[in-house]
Write a protein that holds these residues in place. Sequence first.
Motif, PDB file in Angstrom:
ATOM      1  N   GLY A   1      51.955 -10.956 -18.625  1.00 36.20           N
ATOM      2  CA  GLY A   1      51.264  -9.803 -18.490  1.00 36.20           C
ATOM      3  C   GLY A   1      50.697  -9.512 -17.248  1.00 36.20           C
ATOM      4  O   GLY A   1      49.429  -9.025 -17.105  1.00 36.20           O
ATOM      5  N   MET A   2      51.507  -9.748 -16.313  1.00 32.79           N
ATOM      6  CA  MET A   2      50.875  -9.816 -14.728  1.00 32.79           C
ATOM      7  C   MET A   2      51.089  -8.157 -14.188  1.00 32.79           C
ATOM      8  O   MET A   2      50.595  -7.907 -13.184  1.00 32.79           O
ATOM      9  N   LYS A   3      52.099  -7.459 -14.893  1.00 37.33           N
ATOM     10  CA  LYS A   3      52.265  -6.301 -14.533  1.00 37.33           C
ATOM     11  C   LYS A   3      51.292  -5.429 -14.003  1.00 37.33           C
ATOM     12  O   LYS A   3      51.244  -4.729 -13.037  1.00 37.33           O
ATOM     13  N   ASP A   4      50.415  -5.344 -15.060  1.00 43.43           N
ATOM     14  CA  ASP A   4      49.280  -4.223 -14.686  1.00 43.43           C
ATOM     15  C   ASP A   4      48.187  -4.861 -14.096  1.00 43.43           C
ATOM     16  O   ASP A   4      47.251  -4.234 -14.042  1.00 43.43           O
ATOM     17  N   ILE A   5      48.435  -5.714 -13.127  1.00 47.19           N
ATOM     18  CA  ILE A   5      47.485  -6.515 -12.549  1.00 47.19           C
ATOM     19  C   ILE A   5      47.603  -5.899 -11.004  1.00 47.19           C
ATOM     20  O   ILE A   5      48.796  -5.783 -10.586  1.00 47.19           O
ATOM     21  N   SER A   6      46.578  -5.242 -10.415  1.00 45.59           N
ATOM     22  CA  SER A   6      46.827  -4.495  -9.228  1.00 45.59           C
ATOM     23  C   SER A   6      47.131  -5.545  -8.140  1.00 45.59           C
ATOM     24  O   SER A   6      47.087  -6.748  -8.253  1.00 45.59           O
ATOM     25  N   PRO A   7      47.834  -4.881  -7.174  1.00 50.07           N
ATOM     26  CA  PRO A   7      48.284  -5.751  -5.799  1.00 50.07           C
ATOM     27  C   PRO A   7      46.960  -6.404  -5.217  1.00 50.07           C
ATOM     28  O   PRO A   7      47.159  -7.480  -4.651  1.00 50.07           O
ATOM     29  N   GLN A   8      45.712  -5.826  -5.318  1.00 56.18           N
ATOM     30  CA  GLN A   8      44.609  -6.159  -4.727  1.00 56.18           C
ATOM     31  C   GLN A   8      44.398  -7.500  -5.732  1.00 56.18           C
ATOM     32  O   GLN A   8      43.577  -8.715  -5.028  1.00 56.18           O
ATOM     33  N   LEU A   9      44.522  -7.389  -6.944  1.00 57.51           N
ATOM     34  CA  LEU A   9      43.876  -8.651  -7.479  1.00 57.51           C
ATOM     35  C   LEU A   9      44.902  -9.734  -7.551  1.00 57.51           C
ATOM     36  O   LEU A   9      44.456 -11.056  -7.406  1.00 57.51           O
ATOM     37  N   ARG A  10      46.221  -9.462  -7.486  1.00 59.37           N
ATOM     38  CA  ARG A  10      47.286 -10.347  -6.965  1.00 59.37           C
ATOM     39  C   ARG A  10      46.851 -11.323  -5.819  1.00 59.37           C
ATOM     40  O   ARG A  10      47.143 -12.478  -5.699  1.00 59.37           O
ATOM     41  N   LYS A  11      46.601 -10.572  -4.715  1.00 64.35           N
ATOM     42  CA  LYS A  11      46.159 -11.071  -3.405  1.00 64.35           C
ATOM     43  C   LYS A  11      45.063 -12.057  -3.493  1.00 64.35           C
ATOM     44  O   LYS A  11      44.972 -13.051  -2.962  1.00 64.35           O
ATOM     45  N   ARG A  12      44.046 -11.555  -4.509  1.00 64.01           N
ATOM     46  CA  ARG A  12      42.755 -12.535  -4.665  1.00 64.01           C
ATOM     47  C   ARG A  12      42.672 -13.519  -5.643  1.00 64.01           C
ATOM     48  O   ARG A  12      41.705 -14.103  -5.912  1.00 64.01           O
ATOM     49  N   THR A  13      43.899 -13.661  -6.524  1.00 65.62           N
ATOM     50  CA  THR A  13      43.898 -14.246  -7.458  1.00 65.62           C
ATOM     51  C   THR A  13      44.015 -15.925  -6.816  1.00 65.62           C
ATOM     52  O   THR A  13      44.921 -16.257  -6.281  1.00 65.62           O
ATOM     53  N   ARG A  14      42.867 -16.653  -7.115  1.00 63.25           N
ATOM     54  CA  ARG A  14      43.021 -18.074  -6.584  1.00 63.25           C
ATOM     55  C   ARG A  14      42.466 -18.986  -7.980  1.00 63.25           C
ATOM     56  O   ARG A  14      41.765 -18.483  -8.723  1.00 63.25           O
ATOM     57  N   PRO A  15      42.715 -20.345  -7.841  1.00 58.81           N
ATOM     58  CA  PRO A  15      42.390 -21.303  -8.767  1.00 58.81           C
ATOM     59  C   PRO A  15      41.043 -21.026  -8.889  1.00 58.81           C
ATOM     60  O   PRO A  15      40.546 -21.511 -10.088  1.00 58.81           O
ATOM     61  N   GLY A  16      40.215 -20.874  -8.060  1.00 63.41           N
ATOM     62  CA  GLY A  16      38.660 -21.255  -8.182  1.00 63.41           C
ATOM     63  C   GLY A  16      38.064 -20.070  -9.112  1.00 63.41           C
ATOM     64  O   GLY A  16      37.353 -20.274  -9.889  1.00 63.41           O
ATOM     65  N   TYR A  17      38.850 -18.786  -9.231  1.00 57.93           N
ATOM     66  CA  TYR A  17      38.268 -17.816 -10.058  1.00 57.93           C
ATOM     67  C   TYR A  17      38.737 -18.348 -11.646  1.00 57.93           C
ATOM     68  O   TYR A  17      37.935 -18.125 -12.511  1.00 57.93           O
ATOM     69  N   LEU A  18      39.823 -18.985 -11.562  1.00 53.68           N
ATOM     70  CA  LEU A  18      40.021 -19.641 -13.008  1.00 53.68           C
ATOM     71  C   LEU A  18      39.018 -20.711 -13.280  1.00 53.68           C
ATOM     72  O   LEU A  18      38.638 -20.785 -14.672  1.00 53.68           O
ATOM     73  N   ILE A  19      38.782 -21.751 -12.270  1.00 59.39           N
ATOM     74  CA  ILE A  19      37.816 -22.619 -12.675  1.00 59.39           C
ATOM     75  C   ILE A  19      36.558 -21.992 -13.142  1.00 59.39           C
ATOM     76  O   ILE A  19      35.784 -22.557 -13.821  1.00 59.39           O
ATOM     77  N   LEU A  20      36.046 -21.055 -12.416  1.00 66.84           N
ATOM     78  CA  LEU A  20      34.735 -20.211 -12.423  1.00 66.84           C
ATOM     79  C   LEU A  20      34.668 -20.044 -14.085  1.00 66.84           C
ATOM     80  O   LEU A  20      33.699 -19.971 -14.728  1.00 66.84           O
ATOM     81  N   TYR A  21      35.724 -18.981 -14.424  1.00 71.23           N
ATOM     82  CA  TYR A  21      35.969 -18.528 -15.766  1.00 71.23           C
ATOM     83  C   TYR A  21      35.647 -19.741 -16.824  1.00 71.23           C
ATOM     84  O   TYR A  21      34.964 -19.486 -17.707  1.00 71.23           O
ATOM     85  N   VAL A  22      36.481 -20.911 -16.877  1.00 71.82           N
ATOM     86  CA  VAL A  22      36.406 -21.818 -17.575  1.00 71.82           C
ATOM     87  C   VAL A  22      34.979 -22.431 -17.654  1.00 71.82           C
ATOM     88  O   VAL A  22      34.545 -22.636 -18.910  1.00 71.82           O
ATOM     89  N   VAL A  23      34.471 -22.540 -16.606  1.00 72.78           N
ATOM     90  CA  VAL A  23      33.000 -23.071 -16.653  1.00 72.78           C
ATOM     91  C   VAL A  23      32.066 -22.174 -17.258  1.00 72.78           C
ATOM     92  O   VAL A  23      31.135 -22.702 -18.215  1.00 72.78           O
ATOM     93  N   LEU A  24      32.263 -21.110 -16.995  1.00 76.12           N
ATOM     94  CA  LEU A  24      31.382 -19.928 -17.668  1.00 76.12           C
ATOM     95  C   LEU A  24      31.651 -20.042 -19.212  1.00 76.12           C
ATOM     96  O   LEU A  24      30.683 -19.942 -19.949  1.00 76.12           O
ATOM     97  N   ALA A  25      32.911 -20.049 -19.501  1.00 76.16           N
ATOM     98  CA  ALA A  25      33.122 -19.880 -20.876  1.00 76.16           C
ATOM     99  C   ALA A  25      32.710 -20.952 -21.677  1.00 76.16           C
ATOM    100  O   ALA A  25      32.084 -20.792 -22.775  1.00 76.16           O
ATOM    101  N   PHE A  26      32.588 -22.204 -21.151  1.00 75.48           N
ATOM    102  CA  PHE A  26      32.143 -23.334 -21.893  1.00 75.48           C
ATOM    103  C   PHE A  26      30.668 -23.295 -21.713  1.00 75.48           C
ATOM    104  O   PHE A  26      29.815 -23.596 -23.012  1.00 75.48           O
ATOM    105  N   LEU A  27      30.014 -22.896 -20.713  1.00 78.47           N
ATOM    106  CA  LEU A  27      28.669 -22.906 -20.696  1.00 78.47           C
ATOM    107  C   LEU A  27      27.860 -21.990 -21.480  1.00 78.47           C
ATOM    108  O   LEU A  27      27.010 -22.092 -22.110  1.00 78.47           O
ATOM    109  N   LEU A  28      28.472 -20.747 -21.415  1.00 82.91           N
ATOM    110  CA  LEU A  28      28.070 -19.457 -22.334  1.00 82.91           C
ATOM    111  C   LEU A  28      27.925 -19.916 -23.859  1.00 82.91           C
ATOM    112  O   LEU A  28      26.931 -19.597 -24.447  1.00 82.91           O
ATOM    113  N   SER A  29      29.018 -20.447 -24.032  1.00 82.04           N
ATOM    114  CA  SER A  29      29.168 -20.823 -25.551  1.00 82.04           C
ATOM    115  C   SER A  29      28.376 -22.170 -26.019  1.00 82.04           C
ATOM    116  O   SER A  29      27.730 -22.257 -26.865  1.00 82.04           O
ATOM    117  N   TRP A  30      28.577 -22.977 -25.151  1.00 77.98           N
ATOM    118  CA  TRP A  30      28.026 -24.293 -25.394  1.00 77.98           C
ATOM    119  C   TRP A  30      26.469 -24.436 -25.301  1.00 77.98           C
ATOM    120  O   TRP A  30      25.712 -25.184 -25.858  1.00 77.98           O
TER     121      TRP A  30
END
Length: 323
Positions: free
Chosen positions: A9-38
């Motif tokens: 499902g990466m086709k529709d992700i823009s080149p800019q997003l591909r360049k900026r995709t970093r593990p740190g954003y995934l970590i931020l997402y997981v922390v927020l998902a847990f924090l907001l629900s918990w």
Amino acid sequence: MSDGGEVGGMKDISPQLRKRTRPGYLILYVVLAFLLSWAILIPEALGSAGLFDIRLPPIALALAGFGPALAAVITSWVETGPRGLRSLLRRLLIVRLSWRWYLIALLGPALILLVGRGLEQVLGGGVTPVDQPPLQAEMGLSHVPVIVFLFGLVANNLIITLGEELGWRGFALPRLQFFWAPLTSGIVLGFLWGVWHLPLVWTPATRSAVAELPLWAFIIDITATSVLYVWIFNHTRGSVAIATLVHAANNTASVFLMPAGAINSRQFFLTIGVRLTAVALVLVLDGGAFAGEGRTTRESSARELSAILNMIQWQAKKAVASR
């Protein structure tokens, strides 16, 4: 069987997003998902345990399910601003798909549950009548026709599961597949998704299956479910709409085919075995859906398939032993 689109499902992700995709954003997402629900679920769990004099209204518990979606919106904005948010929300509009995938999404979960139910009957066990779901009586809706209850349940589940799917599949899964192979991504996401449910063990008001199961069994089942969702997601161009539909279909079918009384019973463990078998079949018959730029080689995929087959055998022995 693919409807096109890049695996993961990466086709529709823009080149800019591909360049900026970093593990740190995934970590931020997981922390927020847990924090907001918990932040909602943990106070409710403490109140249920009698440690605090607090019980939250049902609407608050429902909002906890939208933690992953809100985390996805926030992280998408932080990652690439309005462009990232538009890319995320566009996944909701991917609906022009082959009818086969709608059929799989709607009927696949029920088929797995029906096979598990059938195996339970073959082994001499009793099952709850399909036309008398216990949840309907628990909600004081016994006077309502089952078909009306069904439609209301479907509508409710579509709304609730959207709160999860926009985050887990809409945001996290494409980025996981940017770094890892689809099978590995499905397993990792399934584990995170399962742990996210942990506070529900102590919140009986949510009527969650995890509250009645050994945690290890729930994690295995939800991880197998996650891998199947990856298969569907990768064949539907990363559609959050179809991910929401299959999740809602699974929750709805469970009310009728795997009610509370059947959870943590032989029927449930048989169903886990059926779900793991479905994963193995998908890997064998449609392994291309799990091919990608990740790090999983053909040899490691074979080892993972062997582990799944061993898990199926173990589940079968456990189900027979519990007879």
